[in-house]
Design an enzyme around this catalytic site. Structure first.
Site, PDB file in Angstrom:
ATOM      1  N   THR A 244      29.178   5.806 -41.721  1.00  0.00           N
ATOM      2  CA  THR A 244      28.942   5.637 -43.166  1.00  0.00           C
ATOM      3  C   THR A 244      30.208   5.033 -43.984  1.00  0.00           C
ATOM      4  OG1 THR A 244      28.879   7.930 -43.618  1.00  0.00           O
ATOM      5  CG2 THR A 244      26.604   6.878 -43.262  1.00  0.00           C
TER       6      THR A 244
ATOM      7  N   GLY B 193      22.601   0.845 -39.300  1.00  0.00           N
ATOM      8  CA  GLY B 193      22.552   1.743 -38.311  1.00  0.00           C
ATOM      9  C   GLY B 193      21.374   1.274 -37.389  1.00  0.00           C
TER      10      GLY B 193
ATOM     11  N   ARG C 217      17.095   7.507 -32.974  1.00  0.00           N
ATOM     12  CA  ARG C 217      15.882   8.672 -32.827  1.00  0.00           C
ATOM     13  C   ARG C 217      14.518   8.080 -33.065  1.00  0.00           C
ATOM     14  NH1 ARG C 217      18.371  13.255 -36.725  1.00  0.00           N
ATOM     15  NH2 ARG C 217      19.807  11.238 -37.299  1.00  0.00           N
TER      16      ARG C 217
ATOM     17  N   LYS D 113     -14.995 -18.075 -40.591  1.00  0.00           N
ATOM     18  CA  LYS D 113     -13.659 -18.556 -40.601  1.00  0.00           C
ATOM     19  C   LYS D 113     -13.524 -20.145 -41.203  1.00  0.00           C
ATOM     20  CE  LYS D 113     -11.623 -21.485 -38.462  1.00  0.00           C
ATOM     21  NZ  LYS D 113     -11.509 -22.554 -37.451  1.00  0.00           N
TER      22      LYS D 113
END
Ligand code: UD1
Ligand code: CA
Length: 490
Positions: A97, A26, A30, A370
């Site tokens: 589903t 899916g 939402r 670094k």
């Protein structure tokens, strides 16, 4: 340092001959996101990670994840995280589903006797939740055909409701939008989306699904009514609502994450680490005993923390290995770096990738490294940029030092040998080497190698002009008055 396995490893249940089908095709409308729902992260891992791990820990012989939306991204995550222990089945169109379960079923091996079908949006699911559903079916003395998890929710809005008959057996699952009567609407027992039955049952039941519902989809939940129509029994297994509510929107995502962080913290506390409230220790991070993680600290990725180490407030550590008794003071950011025992970092330090800090070394405030190696006991206590450096044992790098490592085209290395002293506000124009025990005077721009034991100094000699300060002030004042007058005329 001792590595521990994840504290969440739970007891393997017997699930030999069982396959898990995890439905994750899916989009998750939402979430309002370009990212497929199951790839949103909780405690540093995508949602899909957790149900897959639960199925593997429950002992499932096969795990098939049904993918659709963003299938390449989901499949590539699964391959990277689980290798060939998990495979995917493609659901071309998201027709519900029931259709997803069909796609999954087509992907399982012929030796599989039992199938566990499970929603993919259950990040808090644990192996034990699955094992309980498996056992409920196997141990049922009345020969049930299908078992499913259920939970009680005071506000069941949006979920499929579990309808039971007068004997308490499950009769059907009715989706929220398909509810028919007030009695159905009053049901607070919901379906979290975990089902277990034999392979032949699923083959037959899924084959019979029809899209006769409000969404015109195929509902896996209709296998319940199918079983009942055949006179078969369906058992509902009461499960813990707080871990079985699915993630459908961003609110549920962060709510689940709060629970997950607390679960991880509690497990580490049991192992002897203090994880304060509000600290976020991601899944996969390893802590030794007597570690303290203060509030607001975030530990991510493959971070490993040694015994007795303190990570103070607000630090962010990603893929970092820390030795024993290290102190990381507040608001330091460490990424893909290694820090050896008893070193001290911060506050406000920034270790960028490939920094390797030796035992008892000090990196102080506003120091950035670094790809720099710092040997035992070396110090850079204030304000420095140390990029592409090799700093020897006991060397001292003063405030304001900069390793000028980049000429706009290439990166170059600065080597500071053992015991060298770099005075404040110096620039090392790389490639350059400061020899053993050498001394660089404050304010020096080092452009050529400094031999061991030498002093390097490159600054203009100071000249003091007696009484000149007042003359200077008078001159500046005269300038100012003149400017004012001219401004007034205009
Ligand atoms: C489903 C259940 C509902 C239950 C709820 C729990 C059905 C018909 N309803 O509803 O009873 O209370 O879960 O959260 O099953 N998926 C696919 N392909 C599809 C559709 C969905 O793979 O075509 C996957 C999704 O990615 C997700 C899971 O199945 O992981 C559940 O889908 P979702 O749309 O969230 O189902 P709900 O409508 O919430
Ligand atoms: Ca859902």
């Amino acid at each position: 340092m001792p590595l521990k396995t994840s504290p969440q490893d739970s007891r393997r249940a017997s699930a030999d001959g069982t396959a898990a089908i995890i439905m994750a095709a899916g989009q998750g409308t939402r979430m309002k996101s370009a990212l497929p729902k199951v790839l949103h992260t909780i405690a540093g891992r995508p949602i899909i990670h957790y149900p897959v791990r639960a199925a593997l820990e429950a002992g499932c012989a096969e795990v098939v994840v049904v993918v659709g939306h963003g299938r390449e991204a989901v499949a590539s995550y699964l391959a990277q995280a689980f290798g060939n222990r998990v495979h995917t089945a493609i659901q071309e169109e998201q027709r519900g589903t029931g259709d997803a379960a069909r796609a999954g079923l087509a992907g399982i091996g012929s030796a599989i006797q039992g199938v566990l079908v499970c929603n993919g949006d259950l990040p808090l699911l644990l192996a034990d939740d699955l094992a309980r559903v498996l056992r409920a079916l196997r141990d049922d003395s009345r020969g049930a055909e299908l078992a499913l998890a259920t939970c009680e929710l005071p506000d069941p809005e949006g979920y499929g409701r579990v309808l039971r008959d007068e004997k308490g057996d499950v009769l059907a699952i009715r989706e929220h939008r398909d509810l028919e009567t007030d009695a159905e609407r009053r049901v607070t027992e919901i379906n979290p989306g975990i089902y277990f039955a034999s392979t032949p049952f699923f083959r037959e039941a899924l084959g019979e699904l029809r899209p006769n519902n409000a969404q015109s989809e195929l509902y896996v939940t209709d296998v319940v009514a199918f079983a009942r129509a055949q006179g078969k029994r369906v058992v509902g297994v009461h499960s813990r609502a707080e871990v079985l509510v699915g993630v459908n929107d961003r609110t549920q995502l962060v709510e689940a994450e709060v629970v997950m962080y607390e679960r991880i913290a509690r497990a580490w506390r049991k192992e002897g680490a203090t994880v304060r409230p509000g600290a976020r220790v991601d899944e996969g991070v390893m802590l030794a005993a007597d570690v303290t993680i203060e509030s607001g600290a975030c530990l991510r990725g493959a971070t490993v923390v040694g015994r007795g180490t303190l990570i103070d407030v607000g630090c962010v550590l990603s893929d970092v290995t820390l030795g024993d008794a290290v102190v990381v003071r507040p608001y330091s950011v460490l990424t893909q770096s290694t820090v050896a025992a008893r070193a001290q970092i911060g506050p406000f330090a920034h270790l960028r990738p490939e920094s390797v800090i030796g035992e008892e070394a000090h990196i102080g405030n506003f120091v950035e490294t670094k790809k720099t190696r710092m040997a035992k006991g070396a110090k850079a206590n204030h304000l420095a940029y140390l990029g592409d450096g090799v700093i020897g044992e006991g060397a001292n790098v003063g405030a304001g030092t900069i390793f000028c490592n980049y000429d706009g085209i290439q990166k170059h290395t600065t080597v500071i040998e053992d015991g060298a002293f770099i005075g404040s506000d110096s620039q090392m124009v790389a490639p350059v080497t400061v020899g053993k025990g050498a001394y660089v005077a404050t304010g020096t721009t080092v452009t050529k190698d400094v031999p061991a034991g030498a002093l390097a100094i490159s600054r203009v000699r100071q000249d003091n002009k007696e009484g000149y300060a007042d003359r200077l002030r008078a001159r500046f004042k005269a300038h100012k008055d003149k400017d004012h007058k001219e401004g007034g005329k205009g």
